[in-house]
Design an enzyme around this catalytic site. Structure first.
Site, PDB file in Angstrom:
ATOM      1  N   VAL A 292       0.812  -1.226   0.000  1.00  0.00           N
ATOM      2  CA  VAL A 292       0.000   0.000   0.000  1.00  0.00           C
ATOM      3  C   VAL A 292       0.842   1.271   0.000  1.00  0.00           C
ATOM      4  O   VAL A 292       0.317   2.366  -0.202  1.00  0.00           O
ATOM      5  CB  VAL A 292      -1.008   0.042   1.183  1.00  0.00           C
TER       6      VAL A 292
ATOM      7  N   SER B 247      -7.479   2.998  15.606  1.00  0.00           N
ATOM      8  CA  SER B 247      -7.074   2.130  16.718  1.00  0.00           C
ATOM      9  C   SER B 247      -7.526   2.771  18.018  1.00  0.00           C
ATOM     10  O   SER B 247      -7.659   3.999  18.113  1.00  0.00           O
ATOM     11  CB  SER B 247      -5.552   1.978  16.736  1.00  0.00           C
TER      12      SER B 247
ATOM     13  N   TYR C  17       2.775   4.921  15.911  1.00  0.00           N
ATOM     14  CA  TYR C  17       1.532   4.216  15.580  1.00  0.00           C
ATOM     15  C   TYR C  17       0.313   5.089  15.910  1.00  0.00           C
ATOM     16  O   TYR C  17      -0.587   5.247  15.084  1.00  0.00           O
ATOM     17  CB  TYR C  17       1.499   2.920  16.383  1.00  0.00           C
TER      18      TYR C  17
ATOM     19  N   SER D 165      -0.067   7.916  13.479  1.00  0.00           N
ATOM     20  CA  SER D 165      -0.553   7.450  12.166  1.00  0.00           C
ATOM     21  C   SER D 165      -2.046   7.193  12.212  1.00  0.00           C
ATOM     22  O   SER D 165      -2.774   7.479  11.246  1.00  0.00           O
ATOM     23  CB  SER D 165       0.204   6.179  11.740  1.00  0.00           C
ATOM     24  N   LYS D 166      -2.538   6.665  13.317  1.00  0.00           N
ATOM     25  CA  LYS D 166      -3.965   6.348  13.427  1.00  0.00           C
ATOM     26  C   LYS D 166      -4.796   7.614  13.672  1.00  0.00           C
ATOM     27  O   LYS D 166      -5.946   7.705  13.222  1.00  0.00           O
ATOM     28  CB  LYS D 166      -4.187   5.315  14.535  1.00  0.00           C
TER      29      LYS D 166
HETATM   30  N1  NAD Z   1      -4.735  -6.267  16.569  1.00  0.00           N
HETATM   31  C1  NAD Z   1      -5.078  -5.212  17.272  1.00  0.00           C
HETATM   32  O1  NAD Z   1      -5.172  -5.246  18.510  1.00  0.00           O
HETATM   33  C2  NAD Z   1      -5.402  -3.930  16.569  1.00  0.00           C
HETATM   34  C3  NAD Z   1      -5.971  -2.900  17.332  1.00  0.00           C
HETATM   35  C4  NAD Z   1      -6.290  -1.704  16.710  1.00  0.00           C
HETATM   36  C5  NAD Z   1      -6.043  -1.528  15.358  1.00  0.00           C
HETATM   37  N2  NAD Z   1      -5.481  -2.541  14.646  1.00  0.00           N
HETATM   38  C6  NAD Z   1      -5.252  -2.307  13.223  1.00  0.00           C
HETATM   39  O2  NAD Z   1      -5.937  -3.294  12.486  1.00  0.00           O
HETATM   40  C7  NAD Z   1      -5.253  -3.499  11.250  1.00  0.00           C
HETATM   41  C8  NAD Z   1      -4.982  -4.990  11.083  1.00  0.00           C
HETATM   42  O3  NAD Z   1      -4.141  -5.399  12.133  1.00  0.00           O
HETATM   43  P1  NAD Z   1      -3.984  -6.925  12.572  1.00  0.00           P
HETATM   44  O4  NAD Z   1      -3.940  -6.927  14.032  1.00  0.00           O
HETATM   45  O5  NAD Z   1      -4.955  -7.755  11.848  1.00  0.00           O
HETATM   46  O6  NAD Z   1      -2.493  -7.172  12.062  1.00  0.00           O
HETATM   47  P2  NAD Z   1      -1.820  -8.356  11.255  1.00  0.00           P
HETATM   48  O7  NAD Z   1      -0.363  -8.122  11.409  1.00  0.00           O
HETATM   49  O8  NAD Z   1      -2.393  -9.663  11.631  1.00  0.00           O
HETATM   50  O9  NAD Z   1      -2.256  -8.047   9.740  1.00  0.00           O
HETATM   51  C9  NAD Z   1      -1.786  -6.927   9.059  1.00  0.00           C
HETATM   52  C10 NAD Z   1      -1.709  -7.252   7.583  1.00  0.00           C
HETATM   53  O10 NAD Z   1      -1.289  -6.081   6.889  1.00  0.00           O
HETATM   54  C11 NAD Z   1      -0.356  -6.481   5.913  1.00  0.00           C
HETATM   55  N3  NAD Z   1       0.508  -5.370   5.546  1.00  0.00           N
HETATM   56  C12 NAD Z   1       1.493  -4.809   6.274  1.00  0.00           C
HETATM   57  N4  NAD Z   1       2.116  -3.862   5.566  1.00  0.00           N
HETATM   58  C13 NAD Z   1       1.510  -3.817   4.360  1.00  0.00           C
HETATM   59  C14 NAD Z   1       1.709  -3.058   3.186  1.00  0.00           C
HETATM   60  N5  NAD Z   1       2.700  -2.150   3.103  1.00  0.00           N
HETATM   61  N6  NAD Z   1       0.885  -3.255   2.139  1.00  0.00           N
HETATM   62  C15 NAD Z   1      -0.089  -4.189   2.205  1.00  0.00           C
HETATM   63  N7  NAD Z   1      -0.307  -4.963   3.274  1.00  0.00           N
HETATM   64  C16 NAD Z   1       0.485  -4.781   4.337  1.00  0.00           C
HETATM   65  C17 NAD Z   1       0.418  -7.619   6.565  1.00  0.00           C
HETATM   66  O11 NAD Z   1       1.117  -8.411   5.603  1.00  0.00           O
HETATM   67  C18 NAD Z   1      -0.681  -8.352   7.295  1.00  0.00           C
HETATM   68  O12 NAD Z   1      -1.253  -9.364   6.483  1.00  0.00           O
HETATM   69  C19 NAD Z   1      -3.997  -2.647  11.301  1.00  0.00           C
HETATM   70  O13 NAD Z   1      -4.236  -1.428  10.631  1.00  0.00           O
HETATM   71  C20 NAD Z   1      -3.812  -2.404  12.781  1.00  0.00           C
HETATM   72  O14 NAD Z   1      -3.101  -1.218  13.037  1.00  0.00           O
HETATM   73  C21 NAD Z   1      -5.159  -3.737  15.217  1.00  0.00           C
END
Ligand code: NAD
Length: 266
Positions: free
Chosen positions: A69, A147, A160, A163-164
């Protein structure tokens, strides 16, 4: 009109969706949930093998796409090609994300840049590409991923959190601009969810997650939730499904917080 609104307002029959970050965690679950609701889903991830696994798990209503992305041209190409090949683009879910930790006084500039490039600028590129098409083509729905980090000042995650916070403001600004074209723009701000991102502290030598260690570490975190819960990816995916469906047709510019009640901002 696809007929969904007359039958099941949560249904996504005939809708075409692009989901970034679809190779893991919340993105993978969202791809599955949108497909189960009837959508055709383009599962995009920088990890091509993981994107393929998600799409193959769904079946013929999904395809995989290798997509970084941060590559603006590639983001535009994927979104424009999807709209051209499928004849429409209804849904964009920006879920790809990374995290880097470190005290504000120690954060290397490269870490700040990396996190902003994926989480904010990656979301921006896709929003811009999709909003142009949706604005010209009769509407659509975009869901970005913020987030719970935007609701508190936790130590050592400034890059982080910033960014959010930028994703939240992008969501508000874009929603204000494209509502007149029938395009809705919202975000989810998940609390702690059990994914690879949050499991990275409990990795075993073989790369799997030490679930016992993770469960022990979660105990005090569960107490922060009135529900006593840590989230699963589906808990966020269902919130996304609502936001992209006709059931949310009056909802734009909002930040939905599936977070177990950990934060309750006005
Ligand atoms: N897990 C949590 O507690 C949590 C809480 C709040 C927000 N989030 C947000 O939710 C979203 C998903 O997180 P998750 O926990 O499922 O993480 P995860 O690490 O399981 O999945 C993230 C995915 O994004 C992909 N990714 C990373 N960089 C990329 C890039 N440059 N281009 C395309 N794909 C890319 C990774 O390969 C991975 O498959 C993120 O934006 C994260 O910040 C997660």
């Amino acid at each position: 009109m696809t007929g969904n609104e007359l039958t099941d307002p949560f249904g996504l029959n005939e809708r075409v969706a692009v989901v970034t970050g679809a190779g893991s965690g919340i993105g993978r679950s969202t791809a599955r949930v949108l497909a189960a609701a009837g959508a055709f889903v383009v599962c995009a991830d920088v990890n091509a093998a993981a994107a393929t696994a998600t799409a193959e798990g769904i079946g013929k209503t999904a395809v995989a796409a290798a997509l970084d992305v941060t590559d603006r041209a590639a983001v535009f190409a994927l979104i424009e090609n999807t709209a051209a090949e499928q004849g429409r683009l209804d849904i964009l879910c920006n879920i790809a994300g990374i995290i880097r930790t470190g005290k504000v006084v120690d954060v290397p500039e490269e870490d700040l840049d990396a996190v902003l490039d994926v989480n904010f600028k990656g979301t921006f590129h896709a929003c811009q590409a999709a909003a142009r098409i949706m604005s010209a083509g009769g509407g659509g729905s975009i869901v970005n991923t913020a987030s719970g980090a935007v609701d508190t000042a936790q130590p050592e995650i400034m890059s982080y959190s910033v960014s959010k916070a930028a994703v939240v403001q992008l969501t508000h600004n874009l929603a204000a601009e494209v509502g007149r074209y029938g395009v809705r723009v919202n975000a989810v701000a998940p609390g702690l969810v059990r994914t690879a991102m949050t499991g990275r502290h409990y990795l075993l030598p073989d790369g799997s997650i030490d679930e016992a260690a993770r469960a022990a570490a979660e105990k005090p975190l569960r107490r922060m939730s009135p529900l006593g819960m840590i989230g699963e990816p589906e808990d966020i995916a269902y919130a996304v499904r609502y936001l992209v469906s006709d059931a949310a047709r009056f909802v734009t510019g909002q930040i939905l917080r599936p977070n177990g009640g950990v934060a309750m901002p006005w």
